[in-house]
Design a protein around this motif. Structure first.
Motif, PDB file in Angstrom:
ATOM      1  N   PHE A  31       0.652  -1.303  -0.137  1.00 30.53           N
ATOM      2  CA  PHE A  31      -0.039  -0.118  -0.018  1.00 30.53           C
ATOM      3  C   PHE A  31       0.827   1.237   0.055  1.00 30.53           C
ATOM      4  O   PHE A  31       0.322   2.238  -0.159  1.00 30.53           O
ATOM      5  CB  PHE A  31      -0.878  -0.003   1.299  1.00 30.53           C
ATOM      6  N   LEU A  32       2.132   1.083  -0.101  1.00 25.39           N
ATOM      7  CA  LEU A  32       3.071   2.396   0.105  1.00 25.39           C
ATOM      8  C   LEU A  32       2.634   3.342  -1.107  1.00 25.39           C
ATOM      9  O   LEU A  32       2.712   4.542  -0.678  1.00 25.39           O
ATOM     10  CB  LEU A  32       4.476   2.095  -0.056  1.00 25.39           C
ATOM     11  N   PRO A  33       2.515   2.817  -2.193  1.00 29.88           N
ATOM     12  CA  PRO A  33       2.210   3.981  -3.066  1.00 29.88           C
ATOM     13  C   PRO A  33       0.980   4.909  -2.985  1.00 29.88           C
ATOM     14  O   PRO A  33       0.822   6.031  -3.506  1.00 29.88           O
ATOM     15  CB  PRO A  33       2.001   3.150  -4.641  1.00 29.88           C
ATOM     16  N   GLY A  37      -2.191   9.739  -1.129  1.00 28.30           N
ATOM     17  CA  GLY A  37      -3.615   9.678  -1.535  1.00 28.30           C
ATOM     18  C   GLY A  37      -4.499   9.477  -0.347  1.00 28.30           C
ATOM     19  O   GLY A  37      -5.454   9.970  -0.101  1.00 28.30           O
ATOM     20  N   MET A  38      -4.033   8.535   0.797  1.00 29.84           N
ATOM     21  CA  MET A  38      -4.683   8.093   2.002  1.00 29.84           C
ATOM     22  C   MET A  38      -4.704   9.595   2.752  1.00 29.84           C
ATOM     23  O   MET A  38      -5.653   9.780   3.443  1.00 29.84           O
ATOM     24  CB  MET A  38      -3.894   7.072   2.418  1.00 29.84           C
ATOM     25  N   ALA A  39      -3.567  10.240   2.543  1.00 29.37           N
ATOM     26  CA  ALA A  39      -3.674  11.786   3.272  1.00 29.37           C
ATOM     27  C   ALA A  39      -4.679  12.473   3.200  1.00 29.37           C
ATOM     28  O   ALA A  39      -5.387  12.979   3.931  1.00 29.37           O
ATOM     29  CB  ALA A  39      -2.140  12.104   3.249  1.00 29.37           C
ATOM     30  N   GLU A  40      -5.119  12.300   1.661  1.00 30.96           N
ATOM     31  CA  GLU A  40      -6.089  13.284   1.353  1.00 30.96           C
ATOM     32  C   GLU A  40      -7.602  12.659   1.777  1.00 30.96           C
ATOM     33  O   GLU A  40      -8.457  13.391   1.939  1.00 30.96           O
ATOM     34  CB  GLU A  40      -6.183  13.250  -0.369  1.00 30.96           C
ATOM     35  N   ALA A  93     -11.176  -5.106   8.855  1.00 33.78           N
ATOM     36  CA  ALA A  93     -11.529  -4.092   9.428  1.00 33.78           C
ATOM     37  C   ALA A  93     -10.945  -2.542   8.775  1.00 33.78           C
ATOM     38  O   ALA A  93     -11.675  -1.733   8.625  1.00 33.78           O
ATOM     39  CB  ALA A  93     -11.281  -4.251  10.967  1.00 33.78           C
ATOM     40  N   ALA A  94      -9.602  -2.688   8.501  1.00 36.95           N
ATOM     41  CA  ALA A  94      -8.891  -1.646   7.987  1.00 36.95           C
ATOM     42  C   ALA A  94      -9.567  -1.218   6.878  1.00 36.95           C
ATOM     43  O   ALA A  94      -9.545  -0.085   6.376  1.00 36.95           O
ATOM     44  CB  ALA A  94      -7.448  -1.847   7.796  1.00 36.95           C
ATOM     45  N   GLN A 165      -8.414   1.312  -0.856  1.00 32.29           N
ATOM     46  CA  GLN A 165      -9.069   0.165  -0.450  1.00 32.29           C
ATOM     47  C   GLN A 165      -8.623  -1.019  -1.061  1.00 32.29           C
ATOM     48  O   GLN A 165      -8.525  -2.204  -0.555  1.00 32.29           O
ATOM     49  CB  GLN A 165     -10.518   0.411  -0.193  1.00 32.29           C
ATOM     50  N   ALA A 166      -8.578  -0.918  -2.504  1.00 33.41           N
ATOM     51  CA  ALA A 166      -8.178  -2.281  -3.323  1.00 33.41           C
ATOM     52  C   ALA A 166      -6.951  -2.682  -2.837  1.00 33.41           C
ATOM     53  O   ALA A 166      -6.631  -3.966  -2.873  1.00 33.41           O
ATOM     54  CB  ALA A 166      -7.968  -1.815  -4.805  1.00 33.41           C
ATOM     55  N   THR A 167      -5.849  -2.148  -2.508  1.00 28.95           N
ATOM     56  CA  THR A 167      -4.700  -2.663  -1.906  1.00 28.95           C
ATOM     57  C   THR A 167      -4.812  -3.650  -0.567  1.00 28.95           C
ATOM     58  O   THR A 167      -4.128  -4.601  -0.463  1.00 28.95           O
ATOM     59  CB  THR A 167      -3.691  -1.618  -1.507  1.00 28.95           C
TER      60      THR A 167
END
Length: 401
Positions: A31-33, A37-40, A93-94, A165-167
């Motif tokens: 999920f590193l890439p 985007g997760m921050a946004e 859950a994540a 979420q796909a990762t």
């Protein structure tokens, strides 16, 4: 005892250990890439979202302190299965976490996947001697790098197509498959179980008194520290300072993981012939040279992704050469405490990596350039060289007695 595939009455096939060990690695980097985007998505600072890496490492370090002794007391098989069940539930859950706080809690619980790494090493030591253990651990680690090598690449494309979420859906599928394979194939290898958990934990002082154990553990911690620092700071440098997209980051990341796989192949091929100490020293020197090259390229004004990712190929090789041999040393100092030593050594290794990951992430800023990350990685590799020289010194003194 002979090994038969999908037979719970015999030791596990090496491919089963590969899949078990790979689970934690997949959860670490696929999920590193997606971090920027997760921050946004969570409307959080990058430094907070980056804790998804650091907290995972810290939790992995702490959990290994219990996983190793628990496997010495209750057996490798039940502890690994229970840990993987927790990993599967927390990954699910994540995926649907509504806030960054809940997501980070799930990431902490995902660290139970560390059982695959800890117990695969202990299982190897249950069945073979030190030099053969270094070779087998090298081959296991080489095999397990296939999944995390392509993980960031796949994760980058999944993020761009379907969101972060796909990762985690991919992590979940991998965890379920690993659980099934372990259930079907992992025969118990710990046939000398300790009387109780408390008695097992009381064995820690025996390890604490071993200078060789501390030397091997420090070597593993500083060696992997360069890699973990890259996990913490690499995405920021790549996306903010080098303007790479998530999928481009994933493609370049293949270089360091390919180097890691190559290093493990070298370890598996030559550790029995060369010996673990020369292999550890050579691996750390290769990592240090790689980071010195990267610093020089950026100092010369070559702000290109290959100035970062090209030299990290050598960091991957150095990690792959050093870590199997350092790990074999850790679990062989006191063979009757293989599980406990694997857990404690792994905790020190991952804990040191977590600290360097946080340091690298904290020092980086839009105007800092890549240098904070590069110097953290360089000095970590140099510290690995010094720790290896200490182990060699202690071993020679013991031989002279």
């Amino acid at each position: 005892m002979s090994v038969r595939s999908l037979d719970r009455t015999t030791p596990p096939h090496i491919l089963t250990l590969v899949m078990a060990a790979a689970t934690a690695a997949v959860a670490m980097n696929v999920f590193l890439p997606s971090l920027p985007g997760m921050a946004e998505y969570f409307e959080a600072d990058y430094g907070i979202v980056q804790l998804a890496v650091s907290l995972y490492l810290v939790a992995t370090a702490i959990l290994q302190l219990g996983i190793g002794p628990a496997s010495d007391r209750f057996g490798r098989r039940p502890v690994m299965l229970a840990s993987f069940a927790i990993f599967i539930a927390s990954t699910f859950a994540a995926t649907y976490a509504p806030t960054i706080e809940i997501f980070l809690v799930c990431r902490v619980l995902q660290a139970f996947a560390a059982a695959g790494m800890v117990l695969s090493r202990a299982i190897v030591r249950d069945t073979v001697g030190t030099d053969e253990a270094a070779s087998r651990i090298g081959y296991i680690t080489m095999g397990m790098t296939v999944a995390p090598m392509i993980g960031p690449l796949i994760g980058g494309f999944l993020d761009e197509l379907y969101g972060w979420q796909a990762t985690f859906h991919l992590m979940l599928a991998f965890g379920v498959l690993a659980f099934a394979v372990v259930w079907l194939d992992l025969g118990e290898t710990n046939h000398s179980r300790s009387a109780s958990m408390s008695s097992q934990l009381r064995n820690y002082p025996e390890l604490f008194r071993s200078r060789r154990f501390w030397g091997y553990a420090a070597t593993a911690a500083f060696t992997s520290g360069a890699f973990f620092a890259f996990l913490g700071g690499g995405p920021f440098v790549a996306t903010v300072q080098l303007n790479l997209s998530p999928s481009q980051y994933g493609m370049y990341f293949v270089l360091i993981t390919f180097g890691y796989m190559l290093g493990n192949f070298i370890s598996g091929r030559f550790s029995r012939v060369v010996g673990i100490h020369p292999m550890m020293l050579a691996g750390n020197l290769v990592s240090a040279v790689g980071m010195a090259l990267s610093i020089g390229l950026f100092a010369a004004g070559l702000y290109h992704p290959l100035a970062l990712f090209g030299p990290t190929f050598f960091v991957g090789i150095g990690n792959g050469v050093t870590l199997p041999n350092a790990t074999a040393g850790i679990v062989s100092v006191r063979p009757h405490l293989a599980g406990t030593a694997s857990g404690l050594g792994g905790a020190l290794q991952i804990g040191g990596g977590a600290v360097l990951s946080v340091v690298a992430g904290a020092l980086l800023a839009p105007g800092s350039g890549p240098y904070p990350l590069l110097f953290v990685m360089f000095f970590s590799s140099i510290a690995g060289v010094l720790a290896t020289l200490y182990v060699i010194h202690v071993a020679r003194k013991m031989e002279s007695l």
